[in-house]
Write a protein that holds these residues in place. Structure first.
Motif, PDB file in Angstrom:
ATOM      1  N   GLN A  30       0.816  -1.212   0.000  1.00 29.86           N
ATOM      2  CA  GLN A  30       0.000   0.000   0.000  1.00 29.86           C
ATOM      3  C   GLN A  30       0.851   1.264   0.000  1.00 29.86           C
ATOM      4  OE1 GLN A  30      -2.534  -0.415   3.358  1.00 29.86           O
ATOM      5  NE2 GLN A  30      -3.697  -2.092   2.480  1.00 29.86           N
ATOM      6  N   GLY A  31       2.124   1.147   0.339  1.00 32.10           N
ATOM      7  CA  GLY A  31       2.987   2.326   0.403  1.00 32.10           C
ATOM      8  C   GLY A  31       3.217   2.919  -0.977  1.00 32.10           C
ATOM      9  N   ASP A  32       3.403   4.234  -1.022  1.00 34.26           N
ATOM     10  CA  ASP A  32       3.607   4.926  -2.289  1.00 34.26           C
ATOM     11  C   ASP A  32       5.032   4.760  -2.817  1.00 34.26           C
ATOM     12  OD1 ASP A  32       1.016   5.832  -2.211  1.00 34.26           O
ATOM     13  OD2 ASP A  32       1.545   7.700  -1.197  1.00 34.26           O
ATOM     14  N   ALA A  33       5.993   4.904  -1.948  1.00 33.49           N
ATOM     15  CA  ALA A  33       7.392   4.905  -2.377  1.00 33.49           C
ATOM     16  C   ALA A  33       7.993   3.506  -2.251  1.00 33.49           C
ATOM     17  CB  ALA A  33       8.196   5.880  -1.520  1.00 33.49           C
ATOM     18  N   PRO A  34       8.854   3.131  -3.176  1.00 36.20           N
ATOM     19  CA  PRO A  34       9.532   1.836  -3.042  1.00 36.20           C
ATOM     20  C   PRO A  34      10.559   1.888  -1.911  1.00 36.20           C
ATOM     21  CG  PRO A  34      10.378   3.021  -4.922  1.00 36.20           C
ATOM     22  CD  PRO A  34       9.226   3.829  -4.389  1.00 36.20           C
ATOM     23  N   VAL A  35      10.851   0.734  -1.363  1.00 30.34           N
ATOM     24  CA  VAL A  35      11.807   0.650  -0.265  1.00 30.34           C
ATOM     25  C   VAL A  35      13.213   0.740  -0.831  1.00 30.34           C
ATOM     26  CG1 VAL A  35      12.672  -0.818   1.574  1.00 30.34           C
ATOM     27  CG2 VAL A  35      10.240  -0.717   1.126  1.00 30.34           C
ATOM     28  N   ASN A  36      14.030   1.589  -0.231  1.00 28.25           N
ATOM     29  CA  ASN A  36      15.399   1.785  -0.680  1.00 28.25           C
ATOM     30  C   ASN A  36      16.355   1.024   0.234  1.00 28.25           C
ATOM     31  OD1 ASN A  36      17.581   2.702  -2.060  1.00 28.25           O
ATOM     32  ND2 ASN A  36      17.665   4.666  -1.042  1.00 28.25           N
ATOM     33  N   GLY A  37      16.127  -0.227   0.403  1.00 32.05           N
ATOM     34  CA  GLY A  37      16.975  -1.011   1.290  1.00 32.05           C
ATOM     35  C   GLY A  37      16.333  -2.342   1.575  1.00 32.05           C
ATOM     36  N   GLY A  38      16.012  -2.577   2.820  1.00 29.47           N
ATOM     37  CA  GLY A  38      15.431  -3.846   3.202  1.00 29.47           C
ATOM     38  C   GLY A  38      14.687  -3.732   4.513  1.00 29.47           C
ATOM     39  N   TYR A  39      14.470  -4.862   5.121  1.00 28.46           N
ATOM     40  CA  TYR A  39      13.702  -4.938   6.353  1.00 28.46           C
ATOM     41  C   TYR A  39      14.506  -5.683   7.407  1.00 28.46           C
ATOM     42  CZ  TYR A  39       9.722  -3.627   3.490  1.00 28.46           C
ATOM     43  OH  TYR A  39       8.872  -2.963   2.650  1.00 28.46           O
ATOM     44  N   MET A  40      14.504  -5.145   8.610  1.00 27.38           N
ATOM     45  CA  MET A  40      15.131  -5.799   9.751  1.00 27.38           C
ATOM     46  C   MET A  40      14.022  -6.390  10.607  1.00 27.38           C
ATOM     47  SD  MET A  40      18.487  -5.092   9.647  1.00 27.38           S
ATOM     48  CE  MET A  40      19.009  -5.430  11.283  1.00 27.38           C
ATOM     49  N   SER A  41      14.208  -7.640  11.013  1.00 27.38           N
ATOM     50  CA  SER A  41      13.247  -8.308  11.889  1.00 27.38           C
ATOM     51  C   SER A  41      13.956  -8.745  13.161  1.00 27.38           C
ATOM     52  CB  SER A  41      12.649  -9.542  11.208  1.00 27.38           C
ATOM     53  OG  SER A  41      11.943  -9.191  10.060  1.00 27.38           O
ATOM     54  N   PHE A  42      13.346  -8.467  14.282  1.00 28.07           N
ATOM     55  CA  PHE A  42      13.875  -8.887  15.575  1.00 28.07           C
ATOM     56  C   PHE A  42      12.912  -9.892  16.185  1.00 28.07           C
ATOM     57  CE2 PHE A  42      15.596  -4.676  14.872  1.00 28.07           C
ATOM     58  CZ  PHE A  42      16.927  -4.849  15.199  1.00 28.07           C
ATOM     59  N   SER A  43      13.447 -10.998  16.675  1.00 30.36           N
ATOM     60  CA  SER A  43      12.629 -12.009  17.353  1.00 30.36           C
ATOM     61  C   SER A  43      12.927 -11.928  18.842  1.00 30.36           C
ATOM     62  CB  SER A  43      12.957 -13.404  16.835  1.00 30.36           C
ATOM     63  OG  SER A  43      12.683 -13.491  15.464  1.00 30.36           O
ATOM     64  N   LEU A  44      11.927 -11.546  19.601  1.00 33.95           N
ATOM     65  CA  LEU A  44      12.092 -11.411  21.049  1.00 33.95           C
ATOM     66  C   LEU A  44      11.491 -12.616  21.759  1.00 33.95           C
ATOM     67  CD1 LEU A  44      11.188  -7.671  21.523  1.00 33.95           C
ATOM     68  CD2 LEU A  44      13.434  -8.696  21.541  1.00 33.95           C
ATOM     69  N   PHE A  45      12.218 -13.114  22.734  1.00 30.94           N
ATOM     70  CA  PHE A  45      11.759 -14.219  23.563  1.00 30.94           C
ATOM     71  C   PHE A  45      11.795 -13.777  25.014  1.00 30.94           C
ATOM     72  CE2 PHE A  45      13.644 -16.121  19.764  1.00 30.94           C
ATOM     73  CZ  PHE A  45      12.561 -16.870  19.308  1.00 30.94           C
ATOM     74  N   ALA A  46      11.336 -14.624  25.897  1.00 32.31           N
ATOM     75  CA  ALA A  46      11.285 -14.277  27.320  1.00 32.31           C
ATOM     76  C   ALA A  46      12.667 -13.940  27.869  1.00 32.31           C
ATOM     77  CB  ALA A  46      10.668 -15.413  28.117  1.00 32.31           C
ATOM     78  N   ARG A  47      13.692 -14.622  27.389  1.00 34.20           N
ATOM     79  CA  ARG A  47      15.053 -14.348  27.896  1.00 34.20           C
ATOM     80  C   ARG A  47      15.538 -12.962  27.470  1.00 34.20           C
ATOM     81  NH1 ARG A  47      16.199 -17.747  23.424  1.00 34.20           N
ATOM     82  NH2 ARG A  47      17.606 -16.708  21.945  1.00 34.20           N
ATOM     83  N   ASN A  48      14.946 -12.401  26.395  1.00 32.82           N
ATOM     84  CA  ASN A  48      15.354 -11.090  25.914  1.00 32.82           C
ATOM     85  C   ASN A  48      14.740  -9.956  26.714  1.00 32.82           C
ATOM     86  OD1 ASN A  48      14.798 -12.624  22.846  1.00 32.82           O
ATOM     87  ND2 ASN A  48      16.843 -12.146  23.571  1.00 32.82           N
ATOM     88  N   VAL A  49      13.548 -10.144  27.225  1.00 34.89           N
ATOM     89  CA  VAL A  49      12.868  -9.054  27.914  1.00 34.89           C
ATOM     90  C   VAL A  49      12.950  -9.164  29.424  1.00 34.89           C
ATOM     91  CG1 VAL A  49      11.312  -8.557  26.016  1.00 34.89           C
ATOM     92  CG2 VAL A  49      10.639 -10.220  27.720  1.00 34.89           C
ATOM     93  N   GLY A  50      13.388 -10.286  29.945  1.00 36.70           N
ATOM     94  CA  GLY A  50      13.565 -10.422  31.377  1.00 36.70           C
ATOM     95  C   GLY A  50      12.258 -10.649  32.113  1.00 36.70           C
ATOM     96  N   ASP A  51      12.340 -10.600  33.444  1.00 34.78           N
ATOM     97  CA  ASP A  51      11.187 -10.899  34.289  1.00 34.78           C
ATOM     98  C   ASP A  51      10.466  -9.652  34.771  1.00 34.78           C
ATOM     99  OD1 ASP A  51      11.804 -13.584  34.050  1.00 34.78           O
ATOM    100  OD2 ASP A  51      13.104 -13.560  35.816  1.00 34.78           O
ATOM    101  N   SER A  52      11.153  -8.548  34.886  1.00 34.38           N
ATOM    102  CA  SER A  52      10.545  -7.357  35.465  1.00 34.38           C
ATOM    103  C   SER A  52      10.028  -6.419  34.367  1.00 34.38           C
ATOM    104  CB  SER A  52      11.555  -6.621  36.339  1.00 34.38           C
ATOM    105  OG  SER A  52      12.544  -6.026  35.536  1.00 34.38           O
ATOM    106  N   PRO A  53       9.061  -5.584  34.711  1.00 26.57           N
ATOM    107  CA  PRO A  53       8.574  -4.596  33.740  1.00 26.57           C
ATOM    108  C   PRO A  53       9.675  -3.622  33.298  1.00 26.57           C
ATOM    109  CG  PRO A  53       7.038  -4.794  35.565  1.00 26.57           C
ATOM    110  CD  PRO A  53       8.252  -5.592  35.920  1.00 26.57           C
ATOM    111  N   ALA A  54      10.607  -3.332  34.171  1.00 27.07           N
ATOM    112  CA  ALA A  54      11.697  -2.420  33.808  1.00 27.07           C
ATOM    113  C   ALA A  54      12.573  -3.024  32.712  1.00 27.07           C
ATOM    114  CB  ALA A  54      12.541  -2.094  35.034  1.00 27.07           C
ATOM    115  N   GLN A  55      12.845  -4.310  32.792  1.00 28.88           N
ATOM    116  CA  GLN A  55      13.644  -4.967  31.757  1.00 28.88           C
ATOM    117  C   GLN A  55      12.882  -5.024  30.435  1.00 28.88           C
ATOM    118  OE1 GLN A  55      14.374  -8.612  33.931  1.00 28.88           O
ATOM    119  NE2 GLN A  55      16.551  -8.111  34.127  1.00 28.88           N
ATOM    120  N   CYS A  56      11.581  -5.247  30.512  1.00 31.90           N
ATOM    121  CA  CYS A  56      10.748  -5.264  29.315  1.00 31.90           C
ATOM    122  C   CYS A  56      10.728  -3.879  28.665  1.00 31.90           C
ATOM    123  CB  CYS A  56       9.340  -5.726  29.669  1.00 31.90           C
ATOM    124  SG  CYS A  56       8.263  -5.913  28.253  1.00 31.90           S
ATOM    125  N   GLU A  57      10.601  -2.859  29.484  1.00 32.12           N
ATOM    126  CA  GLU A  57      10.610  -1.480  28.977  1.00 32.12           C
ATOM    127  C   GLU A  57      11.960  -1.137  28.358  1.00 32.12           C
ATOM    128  OE1 GLU A  57      10.123   3.030  30.710  1.00 32.12           O
ATOM    129  OE2 GLU A  57       9.168   1.385  31.791  1.00 32.12           O
TER     130      GLU A  57
END
Length: 103
Positions: A30-57
């Motif tokens: 749906q975008g008007d302009a073509p992408v001048n590069g690519g796409y980065m995807s990040f996969s987050l798991f529980a070990r990445n965000v930690g146990d506390s809300p502060a780590q998630c933030e």
């Protein structure tokens, strides 16, 4: 300085694609302009965000500032390269000026 006990196994996995991932293909069409590069995807798991809300933030904040961080460093690299090229061109012009003066 970085901590010596930094564990990279806690970092989220990151992938780069030239084509849009399945999750955003409709929006990319749906975008008007073509992408001048690519796409980065990040996969987050529980070990990445930690146990506390502060780590998630903290994990969310790092993902939000990823684009400005990369943009800043690309701009700085371009400025550095251009500065070095100007300096080299000035040196060549000085050498050329001295060669013309001798002949």
């Amino acid at each position: 300085r970085r901590q010596s006990n930094l564990n990279l196994s806690n970092a989220p996995t990151c992938t780069y694609h030239l084509k849009a991932p399945l999750e955003v293909q409709e929006a990319a069409k749906q975008g008007d302009a073509p992408v001048n590069g690519g796409y980065m995807s990040f996969s987050l798991f529980a070990r990445n965000v930690g146990d506390s809300p502060a780590q998630c933030e903290s994990a969310a904040w790092h993902l939000l500032v990823f684009h400005p961080f990369i943009s800043y460093h690309i701009k700085c690299s371009k400025a550095n390269i251009q500065s070095r090229m100007r300096k080299q061109a000035d040196q060549w012009l000085q050498v050329l000026g001295r060669a013309k003066a001798k002949s």
